[in-house]
Motif scaffolding. Sequence first.
Motif, PDB file in Angstrom:
ATOM      1  N   PRO A   1       0.823  -1.220   0.000  1.00  7.13           N
ATOM      2  CA  PRO A   1       0.000   0.000   0.000  1.00  7.13           C
ATOM      3  C   PRO A   1       0.857   1.271   0.000  1.00  7.13           C
ATOM      4  O   PRO A   1       2.039   1.244   0.340  1.00  7.13           O
ATOM      5  N   GLU A   2       0.233   2.377  -0.371  1.00  7.82           N
ATOM      6  CA  GLU A   2       0.892   3.689  -0.366  1.00  7.82           C
ATOM      7  C   GLU A   2       0.129   4.615   0.565  1.00  7.82           C
ATOM      8  O   GLU A   2      -1.110   4.622   0.572  1.00  7.82           O
ATOM      9  N   PHE A   3       0.879   5.404   1.336  1.00  9.68           N
ATOM     10  CA  PHE A   3       0.264   6.318   2.296  1.00  9.68           C
ATOM     11  C   PHE A   3       0.802   7.729   2.061  1.00  9.68           C
ATOM     12  O   PHE A   3       2.013   7.939   1.934  1.00  9.68           O
ATOM     13  N   HIS A   4      -0.127   8.700   2.009  1.00 12.84           N
ATOM     14  CA  HIS A   4       0.239  10.094   1.733  1.00 12.84           C
ATOM     15  C   HIS A   4      -0.319  11.036   2.796  1.00 12.84           C
ATOM     16  O   HIS A   4      -0.411  12.240   2.568  1.00 12.84           O
ATOM     17  N   VAL A   5      -0.684  10.495   3.948  1.00  8.51           N
ATOM     18  CA  VAL A   5      -1.240  11.323   5.028  1.00  8.51           C
ATOM     19  C   VAL A   5      -0.104  12.055   5.729  1.00  8.51           C
ATOM     20  O   VAL A   5       0.897  11.449   6.108  1.00  8.51           O
ATOM     21  N   ARG A   6      -0.241  13.360   5.889  1.00  5.55           N
ATOM     22  CA  ARG A   6       0.840  14.175   6.464  1.00  5.55           C
ATOM     23  C   ARG A   6       0.739  14.326   7.966  1.00  5.55           C
ATOM     24  O   ARG A   6       1.699  14.713   8.617  1.00  5.55           O
ATOM     25  N   ARG A   7      -0.419  14.020   8.528  1.00  7.26           N
ATOM     26  CA  ARG A   7      -0.587  14.133   9.977  1.00  7.26           C
ATOM     27  C   ARG A   7      -1.663  13.150  10.418  1.00  7.26           C
ATOM     28  O   ARG A   7      -2.506  12.734   9.610  1.00  7.26           O
ATOM     29  N   PRO A   8      -1.653  12.748  11.676  1.00  7.28           N
ATOM     30  CA  PRO A   8      -2.686  11.824  12.157  1.00  7.28           C
ATOM     31  C   PRO A   8      -4.085  12.415  11.991  1.00  7.28           C
ATOM     32  O   PRO A   8      -4.284  13.628  12.103  1.00  7.28           O
ATOM     33  N   ILE A   9      -5.051  11.559  11.710  1.00  8.80           N
ATOM     34  CA  ILE A   9      -6.442  11.974  11.551  1.00  8.80           C
ATOM     35  C   ILE A   9      -7.255  11.302  12.652  1.00  8.80           C
ATOM     36  O   ILE A   9      -7.323  10.067  12.711  1.00  8.80           O
ATOM     37  N   ALA A  10      -7.843  12.104  13.520  1.00  8.25           N
ATOM     38  CA  ALA A  10      -8.571  11.558  14.674  1.00  8.25           C
ATOM     39  C   ALA A  10     -10.068  11.776  14.522  1.00  8.25           C
ATOM     40  O   ALA A  10     -10.521  12.822  14.033  1.00  8.25           O
TER      41      ALA A  10
ATOM     42  N   GLY B   1     -12.716 -11.507   4.188  1.00  7.97           N
ATOM     43  CA  GLY B   1     -12.823 -11.307   5.630  1.00  7.97           C
ATOM     44  C   GLY B   1     -11.471 -10.903   6.197  1.00  7.97           C
ATOM     45  O   GLY B   1     -10.601 -10.405   5.501  1.00  7.97           O
ATOM     46  N   GLY B   2     -11.291 -11.136   7.484  1.00  7.22           N
ATOM     47  CA  GLY B   2     -10.028 -10.792   8.122  1.00  7.22           C
ATOM     48  C   GLY B   2      -9.919  -9.310   8.432  1.00  7.22           C
ATOM     49  O   GLY B   2     -10.854  -8.530   8.218  1.00  7.22           O
ATOM     50  N   ASP B   3      -8.742  -8.922   8.946  1.00  6.41           N
ATOM     51  CA  ASP B   3      -8.551  -7.529   9.382  1.00  6.41           C
ATOM     52  C   ASP B   3      -7.579  -6.765   8.493  1.00  6.41           C
ATOM     53  O   ASP B   3      -7.094  -5.704   8.877  1.00  6.41           O
ATOM     54  N   GLY B   4      -7.281  -7.295   7.297  1.00  6.29           N
ATOM     55  CA  GLY B   4      -6.312  -6.628   6.429  1.00  6.29           C
ATOM     56  C   GLY B   4      -6.726  -5.216   6.050  1.00  6.29           C
ATOM     57  O   GLY B   4      -5.899  -4.297   6.055  1.00  6.29           O
ATOM     58  N   ILE B   5      -7.987  -5.009   5.715  1.00 10.35           N
ATOM     59  CA  ILE B   5      -8.450  -3.675   5.320  1.00 10.35           C
ATOM     60  C   ILE B   5      -8.509  -2.752   6.531  1.00 10.35           C
ATOM     61  O   ILE B   5      -8.209  -1.554   6.429  1.00 10.35           O
ATOM     62  N   ALA B   6      -8.855  -3.300   7.688  1.00 11.44           N
ATOM     63  CA  ALA B   6      -8.848  -2.492   8.917  1.00 11.44           C
ATOM     64  C   ALA B   6      -7.425  -2.023   9.238  1.00 11.44           C
ATOM     65  O   ALA B   6      -7.216  -0.875   9.641  1.00 11.44           O
ATOM     66  N   ARG B   7      -6.438  -2.899   9.064  1.00 14.93           N
ATOM     67  CA  ARG B   7      -5.047  -2.516   9.322  1.00 14.93           C
ATOM     68  C   ARG B   7      -4.591  -1.439   8.339  1.00 14.93           C
ATOM     69  O   ARG B   7      -3.865  -0.513   8.708  1.00 14.93           O
ATOM     70  N   PHE B   8      -5.012  -1.562   7.095  1.00 11.63           N
ATOM     71  CA  PHE B   8      -4.695  -0.555   6.088  1.00 11.63           C
ATOM     72  C   PHE B   8      -5.259   0.808   6.486  1.00 11.63           C
ATOM     73  O   PHE B   8      -4.561   1.835   6.446  1.00 11.63           O
ATOM     74  N   LEU B   9      -6.521   0.831   6.903  1.00  8.47           N
ATOM     75  CA  LEU B   9      -7.151   2.100   7.278  1.00  8.47           C
ATOM     76  C   LEU B   9      -6.545   2.663   8.557  1.00  8.47           C
ATOM     77  O   LEU B   9      -6.299   3.878   8.657  1.00  8.47           O
ATOM     78  N   ARG B  10      -6.275   1.802   9.536  1.00 10.50           N
ATOM     79  CA  ARG B  10      -5.679   2.259  10.794  1.00 10.50           C
ATOM     80  C   ARG B  10      -4.300   2.880  10.541  1.00 10.50           C
ATOM     81  O   ARG B  10      -3.958   3.911  11.110  1.00 10.50           O
ATOM     82  N   ARG B  11      -3.524   2.235   9.686  1.00 12.44           N
ATOM     83  CA  ARG B  11      -2.190   2.773   9.363  1.00 12.44           C
ATOM     84  C   ARG B  11      -2.314   4.120   8.644  1.00 12.44           C
ATOM     85  O   ARG B  11      -1.535   5.048   8.911  1.00 12.44           O
ATOM     86  N   ALA B  12      -3.296   4.271   7.777  1.00 15.99           N
ATOM     87  CA  ALA B  12      -3.479   5.539   7.060  1.00 15.99           C
ATOM     88  C   ALA B  12      -3.848   6.665   8.027  1.00 15.99           C
ATOM     89  O   ALA B  12      -3.304   7.772   7.928  1.00 15.99           O
ATOM     90  N   LEU B  13      -4.750   6.397   8.956  1.00 22.93           N
ATOM     91  CA  LEU B  13      -5.209   7.425   9.882  1.00 22.93           C
ATOM     92  C   LEU B  13      -4.139   7.792  10.907  1.00 22.93           C
ATOM     93  O   LEU B  13      -4.189   8.868  11.511  1.00 22.93           O
ATOM     94  N   ALA B  14      -3.153   6.898  11.102  1.00 19.44           N
ATOM     95  CA  ALA B  14      -2.092   7.163  12.087  1.00 19.44           C
ATOM     96  C   ALA B  14      -1.126   8.230  11.623  1.00 19.44           C
ATOM     97  O   ALA B  14      -0.386   8.801  12.430  1.00 19.44           O
ATOM     98  N   GLY B  15      -1.107   8.530  10.312  1.00 16.95           N
ATOM     99  CA  GLY B  15      -0.205   9.546   9.822  1.00 16.95           C
ATOM    100  C   GLY B  15       1.191   9.017   9.580  1.00 16.95           C
ATOM    101  O   GLY B  15       1.433   7.802   9.602  1.00 16.95           O
ATOM    102  N   PRO B  16       2.158   9.894   9.337  1.00 20.70           N
ATOM    103  CA  PRO B  16       3.538   9.476   9.033  1.00 20.70           C
ATOM    104  C   PRO B  16       4.131   8.635  10.154  1.00 20.70           C
ATOM    105  O   PRO B  16       3.884   8.887  11.336  1.00 20.70           O
ATOM    106  N   VAL B  17       4.934   7.659   9.782  1.00 17.36           N
ATOM    107  CA  VAL B  17       5.626   6.816  10.744  1.00 17.36           C
ATOM    108  C   VAL B  17       7.085   7.238  10.816  1.00 17.36           C
ATOM    109  O   VAL B  17       7.747   7.391   9.794  1.00 17.36           O
ATOM    110  N   GLY B  18       7.573   7.398  12.060  1.00 17.19           N
ATOM    111  CA  GLY B  18       8.977   7.741  12.227  1.00 17.19           C
ATOM    112  C   GLY B  18       9.245   9.224  12.171  1.00 17.19           C
ATOM    113  O   GLY B  18       8.380  10.057  12.035  1.00 17.19           O
TER     114      GLY B  18
END
Length: 218
Positions: free
Chosen positions: A79-88, A201-218
């Motif tokens: 996946p690719e993530f372009h979120v610049r800050r966490p989204i709450a 099923g499973g939580d793969g899409i939930a993990r994708f969305l959670r990672r996106a909303l968390a914002g930049p890593v590191g």
Amino acid sequence: MNDLALGSIVLALAAVPAALLVLLLADVVKLDGASRRQRWIRRSAAVLALLALPSVGNAVWGWAGAAHLEPLCQAYAAPEFHVRRPIALATLRVTTNDVVAAGRAPEWLASLRDPVIGLAALHLAGDPAAEAATLELDVRRVVHHRNLWFTVNMDRFRLLDRDTGITLAAGDELWVDAGSARYHCGIGSGQNPTRVTAYPGGDGIARFLRRALAGPVG
């Protein structure tokens, strides 16, 4: 290596045990005369080949399908993530043609209601409350390509900012149908072709969305 070459190699390897079995039986079954013995071997080999052909052919088809999918996994599975800050506490609208095609909500939708993700609310498109959502998860099922031997499908996930239309995150789930086998890879199944997956099923899409909303890593 192309699919035809791979199939030829696997078929040749599968023929070796059958040939050895015929030779072993020829030693066990004593027949008088070299010509009679050779005819028996040829006929036995033909029968064994006919019996093995459906299962071997189906296995070769499946293995070739996995090899066919692998380069696409390398290109699309991460996946690719372009979120610049966490989204709450965002509200999310989900738009998917899978709902229309199946006449019901896809299995992965239930995992997005996990409180750990941090959404304030989740609504399907068509729900009047969805119009107030700040984010949109747009999901489209498409056929990547189809040929004589394989069909490769994709579910394409795009997290969008509804105010600007900017793509905040993107991920794909791919699968190939090859004979009776189906191989997956992507955000729901991992980066390598596999027949073992919980998707849709499973939580793969939930993990994708959670990672996106968390914002930049590191």
